[in-house]
Design a protein around this motif. Structure first.
Motif, short mmCIF file in Angstrom:
data_model
loop_
_atom_site.label_atom_id
_atom_site.label_comp_id
_atom_site.label_asym_id
_atom_site.label_seq_id
_atom_site.Cartn_x
_atom_site.Cartn_y
_atom_site.Cartn_z
N HIS A 93 0.82 -1.21 0.00
CA HIS A 93 0.00 0.00 0.00
C HIS A 93 0.86 1.26 0.00
N PHE A 94 1.88 1.29 0.83
CA PHE A 94 2.65 2.52 0.98
C PHE A 94 3.79 2.66 -0.02
N LEU A 95 4.34 1.56 -0.51
CA LEU A 95 5.47 1.65 -1.44
C LEU A 95 5.07 1.42 -2.90
N ASP A 130 1.71 1.78 -3.88
CA ASP A 130 0.47 2.54 -4.08
C ASP A 130 -0.70 1.63 -4.45
N PHE A 131 -0.73 0.42 -3.93
CA PHE A 131 -1.88 -0.46 -4.14
C PHE A 131 -3.02 0.00 -3.23
N PRO A 132 -4.26 -0.02 -3.71
CA PRO A 132 -5.40 0.18 -2.79
C PRO A 132 -5.37 -0.90 -1.70
N TRP A 133 -5.97 -0.58 -0.56
CA TRP A 133 -5.86 -1.49 0.57
C TRP A 133 -6.39 -2.88 0.24
N MET A 134 -7.51 -2.96 -0.47
CA MET A 134 -8.07 -4.27 -0.79
C MET A 134 -7.10 -5.08 -1.64
N VAL A 191 10.56 -7.81 -4.55
CA VAL A 191 11.48 -8.78 -3.96
C VAL A 191 11.79 -8.40 -2.51
N GLY A 192 12.00 -7.10 -2.28
CA GLY A 192 12.22 -6.64 -0.90
C GLY A 192 11.04 -6.93 -0.01
N MET A 193 9.83 -6.72 -0.55
CA MET A 193 8.61 -7.02 0.21
C MET A 193 8.54 -8.50 0.54
N LEU A 194 8.92 -9.35 -0.42
CA LEU A 194 8.91 -10.80 -0.20
C LEU A 194 9.80 -11.17 0.98
N GLU A 237 8.93 -8.12 -20.14
CA GLU A 237 8.70 -6.68 -20.03
C GLU A 237 8.27 -6.31 -18.62
N ASN A 238 7.44 -7.18 -17.99
CA ASN A 238 7.01 -6.90 -16.62
C ASN A 238 8.16 -7.00 -15.63
N LEU A 239 9.09 -7.92 -15.90
CA LEU A 239 10.23 -8.08 -14.99
C LEU A 239 11.19 -6.91 -15.06
N GLN A 240 11.09 -6.09 -16.11
CA GLN A 240 11.95 -4.93 -16.23
C GLN A 240 11.37 -3.71 -15.52
N SER A 241 10.21 -3.90 -14.92
CA SER A 241 9.57 -2.80 -14.21
C SER A 241 10.39 -2.41 -12.98
N GLY A 242 10.33 -1.14 -12.63
CA GLY A 242 11.06 -0.66 -11.47
C GLY A 242 10.49 -1.17 -10.15
N ASP A 243 9.25 -1.72 -10.20
CA ASP A 243 8.63 -2.22 -8.98
C ASP A 243 9.13 -3.61 -8.58
#
Length: 533
Positions: free
Chosen positions: A182-184, A186-190, A385-388, A374-380
């Motif tokens: 949510h905070f890093l 910007d996902f909605p809470w749900m 990985v850090g979240m994991l 292409e998705n793996l090249q995303s900055g997120d």
């Protein structure tokens, strides 16, 4: 000579002798070259015969599709791509099984390569709706296996210990991941909690086989550690899948706030009601004295599972379908155990295991195929990985603390903590569900992007934690667990393996033999070790 007599009676000539397996069996001390040469002698036998059979079956299946569908079964067609994916995953799994890592890693990597490597990217030709449907069918098989695998007697023995290990680490990891998302990100809470529950499930595909291996080596069985972890693993998946389904249903609800608040509990009630009703129904239908009882029970539970999973999705209650299927299989199993089958003689497990062998390469291959480079090249990705790892750290800490109050020493608590590391099956099963649901609901591009990120993170969690968990369990078990005081565990296992195989073949033939059903002498490899200790 005796060999000459055999030649003449069989009508063969001396020239065939060097090619015939029956005349050239290698000695016990034969080298690798002699054994390899013998493997390819006629008639086909051993693993060579098995692979020849698989190749011929694959060619026949492809030829049938080509005869019926024409261009769809040729390169560039949907069915051709699906068949290539399945066959490639089967080969990759066989190769990875030669290593200490789980075979699902090979399937995931093959699926990813068939989508992203130029010139061989046949995976791009797979229709998305077909991929979604096939993944959902595989999910139903997993849910039925998980539900039917919950042995009420084993659950009674471990009781609150299994519930504690299943509940607290799961909920804490889901909450930690949700806050980070949510905070890093910007996902909605749900949607943050949707991803949290995807991450929070431990993998039965890694934990259960690993624990059976630990049992067979006689490690920790006196303390009941393998039994505890197998039971807690199943309950953990129930909690994670239920939480995921409820939060996902709330994410797509367009009703007012009050409805959204009650939508989750309503979905829970509907799923439980369906599962209990259909499970009790299967106690009496089909009748326990019916011919081909196993076949009818398998068809009924699978058909109702598919109906629930697809039907409740149409009714806008997707979580109720998954939860209902789990509870249905569990409740049905309770009645079946009291009405002829026993915990040690539960033949539907063998049927579901064979079904899983078919759907496993399809599921993991399609999951890997859904991830684009292409998705793996995303900055997120770095944040994901850090979240994991942050979520894993919280999970392992809570797991270690949850093991206090049980009669385990420090080493055994460390082993329990390490065993809660791997993620695989549930992430593969429910990771794509959010994306499939978003597309079916014609969601906005932002929502589809979030669902795609969840799928990408789910695949990364499998690739990172599955090999770490499998290797961690295998390497630390001899160090952290005590060897059983019994000395005949290995003899028990070896003596019962052949009985288990014969028993499953008997049931798979659909024979309803009451004397066989009531037999208490034949038990499975895992159950003999569990029950005797």
């Amino acid at each position: 000579m005796a060999g000459s007599g055999n030649e003449q009676s069989n009508g063969s000539t001396p020239r065939c002798i060097p090619c015939l397996a029956e005349y050239n069996e290698p000695d016990e001390d034969a080298g690798c070259f002699e054994r390899l040469k013998y493997a390819f002698m006629c008639p086909p036998h051993g693993k060579v015969a098995m692979w020849i059979s698989k190749i011929l079956a694959a060619v026949a299946i492809w030829g049938t599709f080509w005869a019926i569908l024409g261009d769809e079964a040729l390169p560039g067609g949907n069915f051709f791509s699906i068949l290539v994916l399945i066959y490639a995953c089967v080969i990759a799994a066989a190769l990875v099984e030669l290593t200490p890592f789980p075979s699902l890693l090979g399937m995931l990597l093959v699926g990813f390569c068939l989508r992203n490597i130029p010139k061989i990217d046949v995976g791009r030709d797979i229709d998305k709706s077909w991929a979604s449907t096939l993944r959902t069918i595989a999910l139903v098989v997993i849910l039925i296996r998980a539900g039917s695998g919950l042995d009420p007697n084993a659950l009674k023995k471990v009781k609150w210990m299994a519930l504690r290990l299943a509940f607290f680490p799961c909920v804490v990891e889901a909450a930690v991941d949700a806050v980070i998302a949510h905070f890093l990100l910007d996902f909605p809470w749900m949607w943050a909690f949707v991803m949290g529950f995807v991450f929070s499930a431990v993998s039965p595909a890694v934990v259960v086989p690993s624990m059976i291996g630990v049992q067979e080596r006689g490690l920790g069985v006196d303390e009941g550690i393998p039994t505890l972890l197998i039971a807690a693993c199943s309950v953990n998946d129930v909690i994670a899948i239920s939480g995921f389904g409820i939060v996902l249903g709330m994410s797509f609800s367009n009703a007012n706030l009050i409805y959204n608040i009650f939508h989750g509990p309503l979905e829970l009630v509907i799923g439980v009601a369906f599962g209990v009703f259909s499970g009790v129904l299967f106690w009496f239908i089909p009748n326990k004295n019916s011919k081909n009882l196993l076949m009818y029970r398998f068809i009924m539970v699978t058909a109702f599972g598919l109906l629930a999973t697809f039907g409740f999705r149409v009714a806008k209650f997707p979580g109720a379908g998954a939860l209902g299927t789990l509870i249905m299989a569990f409740v049905a199993g309770i009645g079946w155990r009291h009405r002829g089958w026993t915990s040690t003689d539960y033949p539907i497990k063998g049927v579901l295991a064979k079904c899983w062998k078919v759907f496993q390469p399809l599921l993991f291959g399609l999951i890997g195929n859904a991830v684009s480079i292409e998705n793996l090249q995303s900055g997120d990705i770095g944040i994901g990985v850090g979240m994991l790892f942050i979520g894993l750290a919280a999970r392992l800490a809570v797991t270690f603390l949850s093991s206090f109050g049980m009669d385990f020493n420090l080493k055994e608590k460390l082993f329990i903590t390490i065993s809660w590391l791997p993620k695989a099956t549930v992430q593969a099963a429910i990771g794509p569900v959010a994306l499939d649901t978003a597309r079916q609901e014609n969601a906005s591009e932002d929502v589809i992007a979030i669902a795609t990120s969840i799928l990408t993170f789910a695949v990364l969690s499998i690739l990172i934690t599955a090999p770490l968990g499998a290797a961690g369990i295998g390497l630390t078990a001899p160090i952290l667990l005590k060897k059983s005081t019994r000395v005949d565990v290995d003899e028990d296992v070896e003596a019962l393996e052949s009985k288990e195989s014969e028993k499953q073949d008997h049931h798979l033939n659909g024979v309803n033999n009451p004397a066989f059903q009531n037999s208490q002498s034949d038990v499975s490899v895992s159950e003999v070790i569990t029950t005797k200790f």
